[in-house]
Design an enzyme around this catalytic site. Structure first.
Site, PDB file in Angstrom:
ATOM      1  N   HIS A  77     -33.635  -7.242  69.200  1.00 30.25           N
ATOM      2  CA  HIS A  77     -33.877  -7.060  67.769  1.00 30.25           C
ATOM      3  C   HIS A  77     -32.377  -7.641  67.347  1.00 30.25           C
ATOM      4  CE1 HIS A  77     -37.285  -4.130  67.359  1.00 30.25           C
ATOM      5  NE2 HIS A  77     -36.940  -4.068  68.854  1.00 30.25           N
ATOM      6  N   THR A  78     -31.776  -8.599  67.703  1.00 30.82           N
ATOM      7  CA  THR A  78     -30.981  -9.337  67.143  1.00 30.82           C
ATOM      8  C   THR A  78     -31.417 -10.741  66.541  1.00 30.82           C
ATOM      9  OG1 THR A  78     -30.625 -10.214  69.446  1.00 30.82           O
ATOM     10  CG2 THR A  78     -29.037  -8.431  68.559  1.00 30.82           C
ATOM     11  N   GLY A 115     -49.036  -6.262  76.718  1.00 31.39           N
ATOM     12  CA  GLY A 115     -48.193  -4.764  76.260  1.00 31.39           C
ATOM     13  C   GLY A 115     -47.065  -4.503  77.291  1.00 31.39           C
ATOM     14  N   ALA A 116     -46.637  -5.691  77.895  1.00 37.66           N
ATOM     15  CA  ALA A 116     -45.394  -5.393  78.664  1.00 37.66           C
ATOM     16  C   ALA A 116     -44.075  -5.727  78.088  1.00 37.66           C
ATOM     17  CB  ALA A 116     -45.708  -6.239  80.066  1.00 37.66           C
ATOM     18  N   ASP A 174     -39.121 -15.322  71.109  1.00 36.22           N
ATOM     19  CA  ASP A 174     -39.998 -15.233  72.015  1.00 36.22           C
ATOM     20  C   ASP A 174     -40.546 -16.642  72.278  1.00 36.22           C
ATOM     21  OD1 ASP A 174     -39.626 -12.803  71.985  1.00 36.22           O
ATOM     22  OD2 ASP A 174     -41.574 -11.982  71.113  1.00 36.22           O
ATOM     23  N   LEU A 199     -43.596  -9.075  77.470  1.00 35.40           N
ATOM     24  CA  LEU A 199     -43.281 -10.248  78.030  1.00 35.40           C
ATOM     25  C   LEU A 199     -43.747 -11.465  77.310  1.00 35.40           C
ATOM     26  CD1 LEU A 199     -43.830  -8.984  81.882  1.00 35.40           C
ATOM     27  CD2 LEU A 199     -41.542  -9.390  80.672  1.00 35.40           C
ATOM     28  N   SER A 242     -46.892 -12.148  75.601  1.00 30.70           N
ATOM     29  CA  SER A 242     -48.294 -12.674  75.966  1.00 30.70           C
ATOM     30  C   SER A 242     -48.816 -13.427  74.808  1.00 30.70           C
ATOM     31  CB  SER A 242     -49.114 -11.798  76.376  1.00 30.70           C
ATOM     32  OG  SER A 242     -49.458 -10.673  75.682  1.00 30.70           O
TER      33      SER A 242
HETATM   34  C1  GLA Z   1     -40.347  -8.871  69.854  1.00 31.38           C
HETATM   35  C2  GLA Z   1     -40.166  -9.887  69.031  1.00 31.38           C
HETATM   36  C3  GLA Z   1     -38.802 -10.644  69.096  1.00 31.38           C
HETATM   37  C4  GLA Z   1     -37.793  -9.728  69.118  1.00 31.38           C
HETATM   38  C5  GLA Z   1     -37.961  -8.806  70.105  1.00 31.38           C
HETATM   39  C6  GLA Z   1     -36.917  -7.775  70.059  1.00 31.38           C
HETATM   40  O1  GLA Z   1     -40.508  -9.388  71.142  1.00 31.38           O
HETATM   41  O2  GLA Z   1     -41.188 -10.813  68.929  1.00 31.38           O
HETATM   42  O3  GLA Z   1     -38.706 -11.495  67.802  1.00 31.38           O
HETATM   43  O4  GLA Z   1     -37.303  -9.336  67.872  1.00 31.38           O
HETATM   44  O5  GLA Z   1     -39.108  -8.075  69.959  1.00 31.38           O
HETATM   45  O6  GLA Z   1     -35.810  -8.272  70.623  1.00 31.38           O
END
Ligand code: GLA
Length: 378
Positions: free
Chosen positions: A33-34, A122-123, A172, A125, A127
């Site tokens: 969440h940064t 839902g992991a 991501d 990771l 998807s």
């Molecule tokens: C999800 C969001 C990312 C990021 C993470 C938390 O994966 O898609 O942009 O904010 O949560 O770090």
């Protein structure tokens, strides 16, 4: 034996695919969440991935077949406005990607597409990000467009924010598009600079899926983002990246907003420290930083769940001081990432007693850092 995506394509569309693209999922080692606070993250692309087989069509239509949903199909016109299909939510991510690419003015051609993937859903990771980056990679090549991987990532993020309704950051998608084999990526989410950091030789990346699904968490995710933006406004900075603890203390934030902002400010510092520790192979320091990160997600950002806290504690105890564990991804369920010396990995996993809510053994991935999205057949 399961069919390859090119075989699915040929069976479904009665003709061979022109190309096959792949785009990996990601695991975030630290920095949660940064990203939407313009801060730092340290993910790596992993071997589980989305695959897209594609061939051009002359009529401006997109027709998609899902290898993973019993061959379900969906179709839409490239120039039609985005419209979600509640009956086929999997296709919304693909619709969102074509809409985002069209909105950026890219002259796409129509296409037949077959998609499948190995990223557990839902992991936490990524998807969905890997599917969208894979679609973007395939469609860019089909149309003969040279779009930089980082731009594909940006359009995938825009598609998710504008159409899917998650106000996600860029981590991501950038990790999926720009991954580098055997390296984590130190990403500055303000400048979008991506600096590969070699993973220590002899370190193993373990991922354990808690089995607690991350379903319907968009509301909680967007609420965290709104709290961060409120904190930044109260402190008088454009994003929490620019705040420090003294500024937070001086801003007279209410206790909840202060806690949310404290997570972001301390997590950014931990990412910078972790990148340095990784570069010199200091697994002890990384383990401490992962523990502090998890504690901050649990107590200040409040995005962990008790089962995940228990899984992290057990992994940390089994691994000992050289390495560590923390929840990875957006939170409220999903997977835990652990780093440990490779020669300990079998023993750690062999002793793990954690069980999913249904009482069965968790899904475990032993991962390596992989290259970002690309074409595997053309
Ligand atoms: C999800 C969001 C990312 C990021 C993470 C938390 O994966 O898609 O942009 O904010 O949560 O770090």
């Amino acid at each position: 034996m399961s069919l390859s995506i090119a075989e699915h394509f040929a069976q479904g569309f009665g003709a061979p695919a022109a190309l096959v693209a792949r785009a990996p999922g990601r695991v975030n080692l630290i920095g949660e969440h940064t990203d939407y606070n313009h801060g730092f993250v340290l993910p790596c692309a992993i071997s589980v991935e989305s695959r897209v087989a594609a061939a051009p069509r002359g009529d401006g239509m997109i027709r998609v077949m899902a290898g993973d949903f019993g061959g379900a199909t969906a179709e839409w016109a490239l120039d039609a406005p985005f419209a979600p299909d509640p009956a086929q939510p999997w296709a919304d991510y693909i619709r969102a990607m074509t809409a985002a690419m069209m909105a950026r003015g890219h002259a796409l051609t129509g296409a037949d597409l077959a998609v499948n993937g190995t990223v557990p859903q839902g992991a936490g990771l990524s998807s969905s990000a890997s599917l969208m980056v894979g679609i973007g990679t395939a469609l860019a090549r089909l149309a003969g467009l040279a779009i930089a991987p980082a731009d594909i990532a940006r359009m995938a993020q825009a598609g998710e924010c504008d159409h899917v309704g998650v106000r996600c950051g860029i981590m991501d998608q950038l990790a999926s598009a720009c991954g580098v084999r055997d390296h984590a990526l130190m990403i500055d989410c303000r400048s979008l600079e991506v600096r590969p950091v070699a993973l220590p030789e002899g370190a193993a990346i373990l991922i354990v899926h808690s089995g607690v699904a991350r379903g319907l968490v968009e509301g909680a995710y967007n609420a965290r983002r709104a709290q961060c933006e409120a904190a930044a406004a109260a402190v008088g900075v454009s994003a929490l990246r620019d705040a420090d603890l003294a500024m937070l203390e001086g801003a007279r934030l209410d206790p909840l907003t202060l806690a949310r902002a404290r997570h972001v400010v301390t997590e950014n510092a931990r990412v910078l420290a972790a990148a340095e520790a990784l570069a010199v192979g200091d697994l002890v320091a990384i383990g401490d930083l992962m523990a502090a990160s998890h504690q901050s997600m649990r107590d200040d950002f409040e995005i962990t769940v008790p089962r995940i806290d228990a899984l992290v504690a057990e992994l940390r105890a089994l691994i000992g001081p050289a390495g560590g564990a923390r929840m990875t991804g957006g939170g409220f369920g999903g997977a835990v990432v652990a780093l440990c010396p490779a020669d300990q990995a079998d023993a750690v996993l062999g002793q793990l007693t954690y069980r999913k809510p249904d009482g069965t053994a968790p899904l475990v991935l032993r991962e390596t850092a992989c290259d970002g999205a690309g074409l595997i057949m053309m």
